[in-house]
Design a protein around this motif. Structure first.
Motif, mmCIF file in Angstrom:
data_model
loop_
_atom_site.group_PDB
_atom_site.id
_atom_site.type_symbol
_atom_site.label_atom_id
_atom_site.label_comp_id
_atom_site.label_asym_id
_atom_site.label_seq_id
_atom_site.Cartn_x
_atom_site.Cartn_y
_atom_site.Cartn_z
ATOM 1 N N UNK A 206 0.840 -1.204 0.000
ATOM 2 C CA UNK A 206 0.000 0.000 0.000
ATOM 3 C C UNK A 206 0.873 1.251 0.000
ATOM 4 N N UNK A 207 0.423 2.288 -0.706
ATOM 5 C CA UNK A 207 1.173 3.532 -0.766
ATOM 6 C C UNK A 207 0.986 4.314 0.532
ATOM 7 N N UNK A 208 1.985 5.066 0.939
ATOM 8 C CA UNK A 208 1.809 5.934 2.126
ATOM 9 C C UNK A 208 0.699 6.951 1.878
ATOM 10 N N UNK A 209 -0.066 7.268 2.905
ATOM 11 C CA UNK A 209 -1.200 8.220 2.723
ATOM 12 C C UNK A 209 -0.775 9.571 2.163
ATOM 13 N N UNK A 210 0.415 10.057 2.547
ATOM 14 C CA UNK A 210 0.806 11.388 2.083
ATOM 15 C C UNK A 210 1.093 11.407 0.585
ATOM 16 N N UNK A 211 1.589 10.280 0.027
ATOM 17 C CA UNK A 211 1.819 10.231 -1.415
ATOM 18 C C UNK A 211 0.503 10.308 -2.177
ATOM 19 N N UNK A 212 -0.494 9.584 -1.683
ATOM 20 C CA UNK A 212 -1.820 9.647 -2.304
ATOM 21 C C UNK A 212 -2.402 11.054 -2.210
ATOM 22 N N UNK A 213 -2.218 11.702 -1.058
ATOM 23 C CA UNK A 213 -2.747 13.056 -0.870
ATOM 24 C C UNK A 213 -2.080 14.046 -1.828
ATOM 25 N N UNK A 250 -4.027 8.480 10.417
ATOM 26 C CA UNK A 250 -4.170 8.253 11.852
ATOM 27 C C UNK A 250 -5.205 7.188 12.204
ATOM 28 N N UNK A 251 -5.851 6.605 11.165
ATOM 29 C CA UNK A 251 -6.884 5.581 11.385
ATOM 30 C C UNK A 251 -7.990 6.122 12.295
ATOM 31 N N UNK A 252 -8.473 7.310 11.933
ATOM 32 C CA UNK A 252 -9.574 7.948 12.660
ATOM 33 C C UNK A 252 -10.729 8.209 11.704
ATOM 34 N N UNK A 253 -11.983 8.041 12.146
ATOM 35 C CA UNK A 253 -13.139 8.290 11.263
ATOM 36 C C UNK A 253 -13.383 9.779 11.063
ATOM 37 N N UNK A 254 -12.683 10.376 10.110
ATOM 38 C CA UNK A 254 -12.768 11.815 9.870
ATOM 39 C C UNK A 254 -13.671 12.156 8.692
ATOM 40 N N UNK A 255 -13.719 11.291 7.682
ATOM 41 C CA UNK A 255 -14.435 11.609 6.440
ATOM 42 C C UNK A 255 -15.926 11.772 6.683
ATOM 43 N N UNK A 256 -16.516 10.892 7.473
ATOM 44 C CA UNK A 256 -17.962 10.907 7.678
ATOM 45 C C UNK A 256 -18.372 11.753 8.888
ATOM 46 N N UNK A 257 -17.461 12.500 9.460
ATOM 47 C CA UNK A 257 -17.762 13.332 10.620
ATOM 48 C C UNK A 257 -17.914 14.793 10.212
ATOM 49 N N UNK A 258 -18.701 15.546 11.002
ATOM 50 C CA UNK A 258 -18.728 16.994 10.825
ATOM 51 C C UNK A 258 -17.398 17.557 11.326
ATOM 52 N N UNK A 271 -3.323 11.209 19.087
ATOM 53 C CA UNK A 271 -2.377 10.832 18.042
ATOM 54 C C UNK A 271 -1.782 12.046 17.336
ATOM 55 N N UNK A 272 -2.456 13.206 17.445
ATOM 56 C CA UNK A 272 -2.027 14.410 16.746
ATOM 57 C C UNK A 272 -1.763 15.497 17.781
ATOM 58 N N UNK A 273 -0.741 16.299 17.533
ATOM 59 C CA UNK A 273 -0.440 17.400 18.438
ATOM 60 C C UNK A 273 -1.593 18.396 18.464
ATOM 61 N N UNK A 274 -1.809 18.995 19.626
ATOM 62 C CA UNK A 274 -2.928 19.932 19.786
ATOM 63 C C UNK A 274 -2.816 21.106 18.809
ATOM 64 N N UNK A 275 -1.591 21.600 18.580
ATOM 65 C CA UNK A 275 -1.401 22.717 17.652
ATOM 66 C C UNK A 275 -1.809 22.325 16.242
ATOM 67 N N UNK A 276 -1.448 21.094 15.831
ATOM 68 C CA UNK A 276 -1.803 20.629 14.488
ATOM 69 C C UNK A 276 -3.310 20.389 14.371
ATOM 70 N N UNK A 277 -3.929 19.913 15.451
ATOM 71 C CA UNK A 277 -5.382 19.715 15.440
ATOM 72 C C UNK A 277 -6.099 21.049 15.246
ATOM 73 N N UNK A 278 -5.610 22.091 15.897
ATOM 74 C CA UNK A 278 -6.212 23.425 15.753
ATOM 75 C C UNK A 278 -6.077 23.935 14.325
ATOM 76 N N UNK A 279 -4.921 23.717 13.720
ATOM 77 C CA UNK A 279 -4.711 24.147 12.330
ATOM 78 C C UNK A 279 -5.667 23.412 11.399
ATOM 79 N N UNK A 280 -5.824 22.095 11.601
ATOM 80 C CA UNK A 280 -6.734 21.302 10.764
ATOM 81 C C UNK A 280 -8.170 21.789 10.946
#
Length: 333
Positions: A206-213, A250-258, A271-280
């Motif tokens: 399987x390809x790394x997720x970032x390459x697909x992105x 991160x294997x988190x259900x993000x696509x189907x969430x608000x 799994x993600x730094x708080x600063x990065x979560x805020x940016x996302x």
């Protein structure tokens, strides 16, 4: 000839005192109060709604003279609501004033008393001084749906059980033939999968997720949706690419969430730094404004949001560790 105050009649003295007192008050009022060059007034169509109902929100900004008004981001003040529609009129000249009007359609699915806070409107006056004016607060009451008085609350009698026919044809068409069809479907699928497994004995990694992105972001750029005026479609695909990347990374259900649910999911996972979560979160909210609130950003803002999508992948991707090759002696036999 001088007239002594004692010789004046009592009504005349009172009239003179009232005259000078009123003159002094009016003079003070005229010199002490200066009208604001910018006013902001917020209104709603109803101050009480049922859960799920829509309410019209309106913010009217009026400016006099040479005033430069800054844009107002209403999403910061209406986070408790779901924005169904968004329209901005102006700035335009009306009756010697510069008028800007925001109209939004709001709804919510949670009961309670909601306060729409004072909305800050920043502007620059004719002397290039930055100033601020605030609108009024608004209280909106959201109540549960009231029951219909015509509904029957009593318990109804239990209906008699249905009689199922037990003829051969009934069982043939309702049970036997469907079971045969299902068994045949899975049999064919099994045989096909066996042939495929023989052809592709070794699956590709399987390809790394970032390459697909990165590949999907590049294809989005090649579609040139912004040049064709398809801004909402551009933001929808951009948001889906980043959501899909985060879910795979991160294997988190993000696509189907608000956005709010995805934010809580990422924050609680650790799994993600708080600063990065805020940016996302900020990035997804910008996309939501274009997707759902019909906000049309400027071209520079569109480029910034696209670059922010790439930056999110850059700062969260997994960098593979390449083991160092030994430069010592040859392999042992």
């Amino acid at each position: 000839m001088k007239m002594s105050l004692n010789r004046l009649s009592k009504p005349a003295v009172i009239s003179i005192l009232i005259f000078f007192t009123g003159f002094a008050c009016s003079k003070s009022a005229n010199t002490g109060s200066v009208a604001e060059p910018v006013t902001a007034r917020a209104t709603i169509s109803k101050d009480k709604i049922n859960i799920g109902d829509k309410v019209d929100f309106r913010l009217l900004i009026e400016a006099k003279g040479d005033i430069k008004q800054s844009p107002v981001d209403l999403s910061l003040y209406l986070q408790a609501f779901e924005i169904k529609d968004h329209i901005q009129k102006g700035p335009e000249k009306r009756w010697g004033k510069t008028v800007t009007e925001y109209r939004l359609v709001l709804t919510t699915f949670t009961t309670g008393n909601y306060e729409i806070p004072e909305i800050s409107v920043k502007y620059t006056d004719k002397d290039s001084l930055e100033k601020e004016v605030k609108s009024n607060k608004i209280i909106l009451v959201v109540e549960p749906v009231k029951s219909n008085p015509n509904d029957k609350d009593d318990i109804r009698d239990v209906k008699k059980p249905l009689t199922i026919p037990h003829s051969f044809w009934f069982w043939l068409f309702t049970v036997i033939l469907p079971l045969i069809a299902i068994a045949a479907f899975f049999l064919v699928k099994y045989l096909k999968s066996g042939n495929v497994s023989k052809i592709m004995e070794k699956a590709e990694p399987a390809r790394p997720p970032h390459e697909t992105a990165y590949e999907r972001l590049s294809k989005l750029k090649e579609l040139k949706l912004v040049e064709e005026g398809k801004i909402r479609e551009h933001y929808y695909i951009l948001s889906e690419i980043i959501r899909g990347y985060l879910e795979a990374r991160y294997e988190l259900p993000v696509v189907e969430r608000t956005t709010s649910e995805a934010y809580k999911e990422m924050l609680d996972s650790g799994k993600i730094k708080r600063k990065e979560v805020t940016i996302v979160k900020d990035f997804l909210e910008e996309c939501d404004l274009v997707k759902f609130a019909k906000v049309i950003p400027e071209s520079t803002k569109i480029e910034e949001d696209y670059g922010m999508g790439i930056s999110i992948v850059d700062m969260t991707k997994v960098i593979p560790v390449i083991p160092e090759l030994s430069t010592g002696g040859g392999a042992k036999v």
